[in-house]
Design an enzyme around this catalytic site. Structure first.
Site, mmCIF file in Angstrom:
data_model
loop_
_atom_site.group_PDB
_atom_site.id
_atom_site.type_symbol
_atom_site.label_atom_id
_atom_site.label_comp_id
_atom_site.label_asym_id
_atom_site.label_seq_id
_atom_site.Cartn_x
_atom_site.Cartn_y
_atom_site.Cartn_z
ATOM 1 N N ASP A 53 0.470 -1.096 -0.281
ATOM 2 C CA ASP A 53 -0.199 0.211 -0.019
ATOM 3 C C ASP A 53 0.874 1.386 -0.252
ATOM 4 O O ASP A 53 1.219 1.700 1.219
ATOM 5 C CB ASP A 53 -0.372 0.168 1.258
ATOM 6 C CG ASP A 53 -2.310 0.656 1.221
ATOM 7 O OD1 ASP A 53 -2.988 1.176 0.302
ATOM 8 O OD2 ASP A 53 -1.523 2.147 2.068
ATOM 9 N N TYR A 58 3.245 9.637 -0.393
ATOM 10 C CA TYR A 58 4.499 9.280 0.380
ATOM 11 C C TYR A 58 5.878 9.070 0.342
ATOM 12 O O TYR A 58 6.894 8.292 0.364
ATOM 13 C CB TYR A 58 4.588 7.623 0.787
ATOM 14 C CG TYR A 58 2.798 7.227 0.932
ATOM 15 C CD1 TYR A 58 2.194 7.862 1.953
ATOM 16 C CD2 TYR A 58 2.950 5.656 1.474
ATOM 17 C CE1 TYR A 58 1.094 7.228 1.901
ATOM 18 C CE2 TYR A 58 1.173 5.529 1.741
ATOM 19 C CZ TYR A 58 0.426 6.550 2.690
ATOM 20 O OH TYR A 58 -1.029 5.744 2.950
ATOM 21 N N LYS A 83 -2.414 5.835 -4.743
ATOM 22 C CA LYS A 83 -3.277 7.240 -5.101
ATOM 23 C C LYS A 83 -3.004 8.481 -5.412
ATOM 24 O O LYS A 83 -2.524 9.507 -5.007
ATOM 25 C CB LYS A 83 -3.634 7.275 -3.221
ATOM 26 C CG LYS A 83 -3.485 5.896 -2.212
ATOM 27 C CD LYS A 83 -3.945 6.687 -0.524
ATOM 28 C CE LYS A 83 -3.501 4.422 0.045
ATOM 29 N NZ LYS A 83 -2.179 4.542 0.897
ATOM 30 N N HIS A 116 -6.987 10.198 -2.659
ATOM 31 C CA HIS A 116 -6.748 9.817 -0.610
ATOM 32 C C HIS A 116 -7.585 10.378 0.390
ATOM 33 O O HIS A 116 -7.697 9.569 1.401
ATOM 34 C CB HIS A 116 -5.553 10.231 -0.605
ATOM 35 C CG HIS A 116 -4.354 9.860 0.267
ATOM 36 N ND1 HIS A 116 -3.009 9.978 0.057
ATOM 37 C CD2 HIS A 116 -4.652 9.055 1.496
ATOM 38 C CE1 HIS A 116 -2.013 8.974 0.553
ATOM 39 N NE2 HIS A 116 -3.173 8.682 1.864
HETATM 40 N N1 LIG Z 1 -5.122 6.620 3.261
HETATM 41 C C1 LIG Z 1 -4.945 7.129 4.973
HETATM 42 O O1 LIG Z 1 -5.196 8.465 4.589
HETATM 43 C C2 LIG Z 1 -3.721 6.553 5.478
HETATM 44 C C3 LIG Z 1 -3.439 6.962 6.324
HETATM 45 C C4 LIG Z 1 -2.966 6.310 7.664
HETATM 46 C C5 LIG Z 1 -2.283 4.944 7.232
HETATM 47 N N2 LIG Z 1 -2.145 5.096 5.960
HETATM 48 C C6 LIG Z 1 -1.875 2.958 5.385
HETATM 49 O O2 LIG Z 1 -1.700 2.428 6.354
HETATM 50 C C7 LIG Z 1 -0.355 1.977 6.885
HETATM 51 C C8 LIG Z 1 -0.446 1.998 8.208
HETATM 52 O O3 LIG Z 1 -0.565 3.132 9.094
HETATM 53 P P1 LIG Z 1 0.857 3.443 10.116
HETATM 54 O O4 LIG Z 1 2.121 3.613 9.617
HETATM 55 O O5 LIG Z 1 0.153 4.805 10.105
HETATM 56 O O6 LIG Z 1 0.111 2.867 11.599
HETATM 57 P P2 LIG Z 1 0.485 1.276 12.172
HETATM 58 O O7 LIG Z 1 0.656 0.509 10.924
HETATM 59 O O8 LIG Z 1 -0.635 1.096 12.572
HETATM 60 O O9 LIG Z 1 1.767 1.104 12.560
HETATM 61 C C9 LIG Z 1 3.053 1.668 12.608
HETATM 62 C C10 LIG Z 1 4.154 1.708 13.491
HETATM 63 O O10 LIG Z 1 3.588 0.880 14.163
HETATM 64 C C11 LIG Z 1 5.325 -0.317 14.460
HETATM 65 N N3 LIG Z 1 4.640 -1.059 14.005
HETATM 66 C C12 LIG Z 1 4.507 -1.810 13.291
HETATM 67 N N4 LIG Z 1 4.270 -3.076 13.718
HETATM 68 C C13 LIG Z 1 4.922 -3.178 15.437
HETATM 69 C C14 LIG Z 1 4.945 -4.496 15.703
HETATM 70 N N5 LIG Z 1 4.781 -5.735 15.270
HETATM 71 N N6 LIG Z 1 5.050 -3.754 17.368
HETATM 72 C C15 LIG Z 1 5.548 -2.889 17.710
HETATM 73 N N7 LIG Z 1 5.583 -1.708 17.106
HETATM 74 C C16 LIG Z 1 4.954 -1.798 15.727
HETATM 75 C C17 LIG Z 1 5.883 0.595 13.385
HETATM 76 O O11 LIG Z 1 7.259 1.127 13.889
HETATM 77 P P3 LIG Z 1 8.134 1.009 13.290
HETATM 78 O O12 LIG Z 1 8.230 0.863 11.394
HETATM 79 O O13 LIG Z 1 9.928 1.081 13.555
HETATM 80 O O14 LIG Z 1 9.070 -0.791 13.196
HETATM 81 C C18 LIG Z 1 5.487 2.426 12.966
HETATM 82 O O15 LIG Z 1 6.166 3.087 13.873
HETATM 83 C C19 LIG Z 1 0.688 2.906 6.427
HETATM 84 O O16 LIG Z 1 1.704 2.760 6.473
HETATM 85 C C20 LIG Z 1 0.092 3.227 4.790
HETATM 86 O O17 LIG Z 1 0.109 2.504 3.852
HETATM 87 C C21 LIG Z 1 -2.791 5.129 4.919
#
Ligand SMILES: NC(=O)c1ccc[n+]([C@@H]2O[C@H](COP(=O)([O-])OP(=O)(O)OC[C@H]3O[C@@H](n4cnc5c(N)ncnc54)[C@H](OP(=O)(O)O)[C@@H]3O)[C@@H](O)[C@H]2O)c1
Length: 287
Positions: A53, A58, A83, A116
Protein backbone atom coordinates in the site's frame (compact mmCIF):
# COMPACT_ATOMS: atom_id res chain seq x y z
CA UNK A 1 -11.23 -16.45 -0.29
CA UNK A 2 -11.75 -16.61 3.48
CA UNK A 3 -13.93 -19.51 4.50
CA UNK A 4 -17.14 -19.04 6.49
CA UNK A 5 -15.43 -20.36 9.60
CA UNK A 6 -13.05 -17.42 9.54
CA UNK A 7 -9.94 -19.42 8.67
CA UNK A 8 -7.24 -17.41 6.99
CA UNK A 9 -3.77 -17.98 5.67
CA UNK A 10 -1.14 -15.80 4.09
CA UNK A 11 -2.67 -16.42 0.65
CA UNK A 12 -6.25 -15.52 1.57
CA UNK A 13 -7.83 -12.93 -0.71
CA UNK A 14 -11.21 -11.28 -1.19
CA UNK A 15 -13.01 -10.66 -4.45
CA UNK A 16 -13.53 -6.97 -5.16
CA UNK A 17 -16.56 -5.53 -6.96
CA UNK A 18 -14.28 -5.25 -10.03
CA UNK A 19 -13.93 -9.05 -10.03
CA UNK A 20 -10.22 -8.90 -9.12
CA UNK A 21 -8.81 -10.47 -5.96
CA UNK A 22 -7.18 -8.49 -3.14
CA UNK A 23 -4.77 -10.22 -0.70
CA UNK A 24 -6.20 -9.86 2.78
CA UNK A 25 -2.96 -8.71 4.43
CA UNK A 26 -1.32 -5.55 3.08
CA UNK A 27 2.03 -3.94 3.81
CA UNK A 28 1.90 -0.16 4.33
CA UNK A 29 4.77 2.18 3.45
CA UNK A 30 3.61 5.55 4.81
CA UNK A 31 6.64 7.36 6.24
CA UNK A 32 9.02 4.73 4.93
CA UNK A 33 11.90 6.75 3.45
CA UNK A 34 12.55 6.20 -0.26
CA UNK A 35 16.13 5.21 0.58
CA UNK A 36 15.07 2.19 2.65
CA UNK A 37 11.77 1.33 1.00
CA UNK A 38 13.18 -1.14 -1.55
CA UNK A 39 14.87 -3.29 1.09
CA UNK A 40 11.94 -3.35 3.54
CA UNK A 41 9.37 -4.06 0.81
CA UNK A 42 11.62 -6.85 -0.42
CA UNK A 43 11.78 -8.26 3.10
CA UNK A 44 7.99 -8.16 3.29
CA UNK A 45 7.65 -9.95 -0.06
CA UNK A 46 10.14 -12.60 1.07
CA UNK A 47 8.01 -13.16 4.16
CA UNK A 48 4.82 -13.79 2.28
CA UNK A 49 3.16 -10.38 1.93
CA UNK A 50 1.70 -9.98 -1.55
CA UNK A 51 0.10 -6.57 -1.21
CA UNK A 52 1.84 -3.18 -0.97
CA UNK A 53 0.00 0.00 0.00
CA UNK A 54 1.77 3.11 -1.29
CA UNK A 55 0.61 6.55 -2.44
CA UNK A 56 1.91 9.46 -4.53
CA UNK A 57 2.17 11.42 -1.28
CA UNK A 58 4.49 8.84 0.32
CA UNK A 59 7.24 9.55 -2.26
CA UNK A 60 8.32 5.92 -2.37
CA UNK A 61 6.46 4.44 -5.34
CA UNK A 62 9.70 4.01 -7.28
CA UNK A 63 11.50 1.82 -4.70
CA UNK A 64 8.28 -0.19 -4.28
CA UNK A 65 8.33 -0.94 -8.03
CA UNK A 66 12.03 -1.80 -7.78
CA UNK A 67 11.38 -4.21 -4.89
CA UNK A 68 8.59 -5.89 -6.85
CA UNK A 69 10.99 -6.56 -9.73
CA UNK A 70 13.85 -7.58 -7.43
CA UNK A 71 11.62 -10.10 -5.63
CA UNK A 72 11.60 -12.42 -8.61
CA UNK A 73 7.85 -12.87 -8.16
CA UNK A 74 5.59 -12.61 -11.18
CA UNK A 75 3.86 -9.26 -11.56
CA UNK A 76 0.43 -10.83 -11.15
CA UNK A 77 1.44 -12.33 -7.80
CA UNK A 78 1.76 -8.87 -6.21
CA UNK A 79 -1.04 -6.41 -5.55
CA UNK A 80 0.12 -2.77 -5.73
CA UNK A 81 -1.90 0.26 -4.60
CA UNK A 82 -1.31 3.97 -5.08
CA UNK A 83 -3.43 7.05 -4.44
CA UNK A 84 -4.29 10.46 -5.88
CA UNK A 85 -2.86 13.02 -3.43
CA UNK A 86 -5.33 15.09 -1.39
CA UNK A 87 -4.13 18.24 -3.17
CA UNK A 88 -4.72 16.74 -6.63
CA UNK A 89 -8.46 16.23 -6.38
CA UNK A 90 -9.52 17.39 -9.85
CA UNK A 91 -9.91 15.50 -13.13
CA UNK A 92 -6.73 16.98 -14.65
CA UNK A 93 -4.57 16.61 -11.55
CA UNK A 94 -5.75 13.05 -10.93
CA UNK A 95 -4.82 12.13 -14.52
CA UNK A 96 -1.35 13.57 -13.93
CA UNK A 97 -1.05 11.65 -10.68
CA UNK A 98 -1.86 8.36 -12.41
CA UNK A 99 0.62 9.08 -15.22
CA UNK A 100 3.28 9.89 -12.68
CA UNK A 101 2.74 6.59 -10.82
CA UNK A 102 3.43 4.72 -14.05
CA UNK A 103 6.61 6.63 -14.79
CA UNK A 104 7.82 6.25 -11.19
CA UNK A 105 7.10 2.56 -10.76
CA UNK A 106 7.72 1.29 -14.29
CA UNK A 107 4.67 -0.98 -13.84
CA UNK A 108 2.42 -1.73 -16.78
CA UNK A 109 -0.71 -1.81 -14.63
CA UNK A 110 -1.69 -0.85 -11.09
CA UNK A 111 -3.97 -3.13 -9.09
CA UNK A 112 -5.79 -0.46 -7.11
CA UNK A 113 -5.86 3.32 -7.28
CA UNK A 114 -7.60 5.31 -4.56
CA UNK A 115 -8.61 8.91 -3.97
CA UNK A 116 -6.53 9.56 -0.85
CA UNK A 117 -9.00 11.87 0.89
CA UNK A 118 -12.40 13.45 0.17
CA UNK A 119 -11.03 16.95 -0.33
CA UNK A 120 -11.49 19.39 -3.22
CA UNK A 121 -15.27 19.81 -2.98
CA UNK A 122 -17.90 17.82 -4.87
CA UNK A 123 -16.69 18.81 -8.33
CA UNK A 124 -13.09 17.94 -7.48
CA UNK A 125 -14.02 14.58 -5.94
CA UNK A 126 -16.19 13.52 -8.87
CA UNK A 127 -13.70 14.82 -11.43
CA UNK A 128 -10.91 12.80 -9.81
CA UNK A 129 -13.18 9.74 -9.81
CA UNK A 130 -13.78 10.17 -13.56
CA UNK A 131 -10.01 10.12 -14.10
CA UNK A 132 -9.77 6.82 -12.19
CA UNK A 133 -12.64 5.33 -14.20
CA UNK A 134 -11.03 6.34 -17.50
CA UNK A 135 -7.71 4.76 -16.53
CA UNK A 136 -9.59 1.62 -15.50
CA UNK A 137 -11.36 1.46 -18.87
CA UNK A 138 -7.99 1.84 -20.59
CA UNK A 139 -6.76 -1.19 -18.64
CA UNK A 140 -4.13 0.74 -16.71
CA UNK A 141 -5.83 0.33 -13.32
CA UNK A 142 -7.67 -2.85 -12.35
CA UNK A 143 -9.72 -1.67 -9.37
CA UNK A 144 -10.65 1.78 -8.08
CA UNK A 145 -11.73 3.15 -4.75
CA UNK A 146 -11.55 5.83 -2.13
CA UNK A 147 -9.91 6.51 1.20
CA UNK A 148 -11.08 8.43 4.24
CA UNK A 149 -14.60 8.73 2.79
CA UNK A 150 -17.37 9.26 5.33
CA UNK A 151 -20.88 7.99 4.62
CA UNK A 152 -21.91 11.36 3.13
CA UNK A 153 -18.96 11.26 0.69
CA UNK A 154 -19.74 7.66 -0.23
CA UNK A 155 -23.41 8.50 -0.80
CA UNK A 156 -22.44 11.42 -3.06
CA UNK A 157 -20.25 9.11 -5.14
CA UNK A 158 -22.91 6.40 -5.30
CA UNK A 159 -25.46 8.94 -6.50
CA UNK A 160 -23.02 10.14 -9.20
CA UNK A 161 -22.32 6.57 -10.35
CA UNK A 162 -26.06 5.85 -10.65
CA UNK A 163 -26.92 9.05 -12.48
CA UNK A 164 -23.89 9.11 -14.81
CA UNK A 165 -24.27 5.47 -15.85
CA UNK A 166 -20.49 5.28 -16.17
CA UNK A 167 -20.53 1.67 -14.97
CA UNK A 168 -17.96 2.28 -12.26
CA UNK A 169 -18.00 0.44 -8.94
CA UNK A 170 -16.39 1.38 -5.64
CA UNK A 171 -14.00 -1.45 -4.77
CA UNK A 172 -12.43 -0.20 -1.55
CA UNK A 173 -12.71 2.42 1.20
CA UNK A 174 -9.44 2.69 3.11
CA UNK A 175 -9.91 4.21 6.59
CA UNK A 176 -8.38 4.17 10.03
CA UNK A 177 -10.14 1.26 11.73
CA UNK A 178 -9.26 -0.59 14.96
CA UNK A 179 -11.08 -1.37 18.22
CA UNK A 180 -10.74 2.22 19.46
CA UNK A 181 -12.11 3.53 16.14
CA UNK A 182 -14.60 0.94 14.89
CA UNK A 183 -16.46 3.29 12.49
CA UNK A 184 -19.54 1.10 12.35
CA UNK A 185 -21.46 3.57 10.15
CA UNK A 186 -18.85 3.49 7.39
CA UNK A 187 -18.25 -0.25 7.77
CA UNK A 188 -21.98 -1.06 7.52
CA UNK A 189 -22.40 1.12 4.41
CA UNK A 190 -19.48 -0.63 2.75
CA UNK A 191 -20.53 -4.15 3.78
CA UNK A 192 -23.99 -3.67 2.29
CA UNK A 193 -22.41 -2.90 -1.07
CA UNK A 194 -19.50 -5.31 -1.15
CA UNK A 195 -17.01 -2.46 -0.74
CA UNK A 196 -13.90 -3.86 0.97
CA UNK A 197 -12.76 -1.93 4.05
CA UNK A 198 -9.00 -1.56 4.23
CA UNK A 199 -7.90 -0.81 7.79
CA UNK A 200 -5.04 1.63 8.14
CA UNK A 201 -3.15 2.20 11.41
CA UNK A 202 -4.19 -1.37 12.33
CA UNK A 203 -1.58 -1.52 15.11
CA UNK A 204 -2.48 2.04 16.18
CA UNK A 205 1.12 3.16 15.64
CA UNK A 206 2.11 1.28 18.78
CA UNK A 207 0.14 3.65 21.00
CA UNK A 208 -2.02 0.98 22.71
CA UNK A 209 0.69 -1.56 23.54
CA UNK A 210 -0.03 -1.20 27.26
CA UNK A 211 -3.83 -1.58 27.11
CA UNK A 212 -4.91 -4.20 29.70
CA UNK A 213 -7.28 -5.92 27.25
CA UNK A 214 -4.44 -6.39 24.75
CA UNK A 215 -2.10 -7.66 27.46
CA UNK A 216 -4.70 -10.15 28.61
CA UNK A 217 -5.44 -11.49 25.12
CA UNK A 218 -1.75 -11.52 24.31
CA UNK A 219 -1.06 -13.81 27.29
CA UNK A 220 -4.08 -15.97 26.54
CA UNK A 221 -3.00 -16.66 22.95
CA UNK A 222 0.77 -16.35 23.41
CA UNK A 223 0.87 -13.73 20.67
CA UNK A 224 1.93 -10.06 20.79
CA UNK A 225 -0.49 -7.14 21.24
CA UNK A 226 0.13 -6.21 17.58
CA UNK A 227 -0.79 -9.72 16.42
CA UNK A 228 -3.99 -9.55 18.50
CA UNK A 229 -4.96 -6.28 16.80
CA UNK A 230 -4.19 -7.63 13.33
CA UNK A 231 -6.13 -10.81 13.99
CA UNK A 232 -9.11 -8.72 15.18
CA UNK A 233 -8.97 -6.81 11.89
CA UNK A 234 -8.87 -10.00 9.80
CA UNK A 235 -11.74 -11.57 11.73
CA UNK A 236 -13.86 -8.43 11.28
CA UNK A 237 -13.46 -8.94 7.53
CA UNK A 238 -11.10 -6.02 6.93
CA UNK A 239 -7.86 -5.82 5.00
CA UNK A 240 -5.28 -4.60 7.55
CA UNK A 241 -2.28 -2.64 6.27
CA UNK A 242 0.40 -2.76 8.98
CA UNK A 243 3.56 -0.72 8.39
CA UNK A 244 6.95 -1.53 9.81
CA UNK A 245 10.53 -0.86 8.79
CA UNK A 246 11.81 -3.39 11.34
CA UNK A 247 12.58 -6.87 9.98
CA UNK A 248 11.37 -8.72 13.06
CA UNK A 249 8.11 -6.76 13.20
CA UNK A 250 7.49 -7.27 9.47
CA UNK A 251 7.71 -11.01 10.18
CA UNK A 252 5.66 -10.77 13.40
CA UNK A 253 2.86 -8.88 11.66
CA UNK A 254 2.50 -11.65 9.08
CA UNK A 255 2.55 -14.42 11.68
CA UNK A 256 -1.14 -14.21 12.51
CA UNK A 257 -2.58 -17.37 10.99
CA UNK A 258 -1.94 -19.94 13.71
CA UNK A 259 -4.50 -18.72 16.24
CA UNK A 260 -8.05 -17.44 16.38
CA UNK A 261 -9.81 -14.97 18.65
CA UNK A 262 -12.96 -16.54 20.02
CA UNK A 263 -16.32 -14.87 20.42
CA UNK A 264 -15.60 -13.62 23.93
CA UNK A 265 -12.21 -12.19 22.85
CA UNK A 266 -13.89 -10.35 19.98
CA UNK A 267 -16.53 -9.06 22.40
CA UNK A 268 -13.86 -7.69 24.72
CA UNK A 269 -12.46 -5.71 21.82
CA UNK A 270 -15.89 -4.45 20.84
CA UNK A 271 -16.08 -0.75 21.73
CA UNK A 272 -18.82 0.48 19.41
CA UNK A 273 -18.90 4.05 20.73
CA UNK A 274 -15.18 4.63 20.83
CA UNK A 275 -13.82 7.45 18.65
CA UNK A 276 -10.07 7.77 19.16
CA UNK A 277 -8.22 8.26 15.89
CA UNK A 278 -4.43 8.18 15.96
CA UNK A 279 -4.09 9.76 12.50
CA UNK A 280 -5.97 12.49 10.62
CA UNK A 281 -9.72 12.15 10.08
CA UNK A 282 -10.93 13.50 6.74
CA UNK A 283 -14.09 11.32 6.92
CA UNK A 284 -15.79 14.15 8.82
CA UNK A 285 -14.94 16.93 6.33
CA UNK A 286 -18.02 18.80 5.19
CA UNK A 287 -17.10 20.77 2.05
N1 LIG B 1 -5.16 6.50 3.51
C1 LIG B 1 -4.64 7.15 4.53
O1 LIG B 1 -4.96 8.32 4.79
C2 LIG B 1 -3.64 6.47 5.41
C3 LIG B 1 -3.26 7.07 6.61
C4 LIG B 1 -2.34 6.38 7.42
C5 LIG B 1 -1.86 5.15 7.01
N2 LIG B 1 -2.23 4.61 5.82
C6 LIG B 1 -1.70 3.31 5.34
O2 LIG B 1 -1.75 2.35 6.39
C7 LIG B 1 -0.44 1.92 6.73
C8 LIG B 1 -0.34 1.67 8.22
O3 LIG B 1 -0.63 2.83 8.97
P1 LIG B 1 0.45 3.56 9.88
O4 LIG B 1 1.79 3.30 9.29
O5 LIG B 1 0.05 4.95 10.03
O6 LIG B 1 0.25 2.86 11.29
P2 LIG B 1 0.47 1.39 11.90
O7 LIG B 1 0.75 0.38 10.85
O8 LIG B 1 -0.64 1.15 12.85
O9 LIG B 1 1.77 1.60 12.80
C9 LIG B 1 3.06 1.74 12.29
C10 LIG B 1 3.98 2.05 13.46
O10 LIG B 1 3.91 0.99 14.42
C11 LIG B 1 5.17 0.36 14.54
N3 LIG B 1 4.94 -1.10 14.52
C12 LIG B 1 4.52 -1.85 13.47
N4 LIG B 1 4.40 -3.14 13.82
C13 LIG B 1 4.77 -3.22 15.12
C14 LIG B 1 4.88 -4.30 16.01
N5 LIG B 1 4.58 -5.56 15.65
N6 LIG B 1 5.30 -4.03 17.29
C15 LIG B 1 5.61 -2.78 17.67
N7 LIG B 1 5.52 -1.70 16.84
C16 LIG B 1 5.11 -1.93 15.58
C17 LIG B 1 6.01 0.81 13.36
O11 LIG B 1 7.37 0.93 13.74
P3 LIG B 1 8.63 0.55 12.80
O12 LIG B 1 8.31 0.95 11.39
O13 LIG B 1 9.72 1.39 13.40
O14 LIG B 1 8.86 -0.91 12.98
C18 LIG B 1 5.42 2.19 13.07
O15 LIG B 1 6.00 3.15 13.90
C19 LIG B 1 0.46 3.05 6.22
O16 LIG B 1 1.80 2.67 6.06
C20 LIG B 1 -0.24 3.41 4.93
O17 LIG B 1 0.06 2.46 3.92
C21 LIG B 1 -3.13 5.25 5.02
Amino acid sequence: MATASGKFDINTSYKLNSGHQIPVLGYGVYQTPAATAESVVLHALKNGYRHIDSARAYRNEQPCGDAMRASGLKREEIFFTSKVPPKSMTYDEAKKSIASTFSQTGLDYVDLYLLHAPYGGKEGRLGAWQALREAQKEGKIRSIGVSNYGVHHLAELEEYIKSSGDGSKIDVNQCEVHPWLPRNDIVDWCKQRGVVVEAYCPVIRGQRAEEPVLKKLSEKHNKTWAQILLRWSLQKGYVPLPKSETSKRIEENADIYDFELDESDMKELDMPDSYEPCAWDPTTSKD
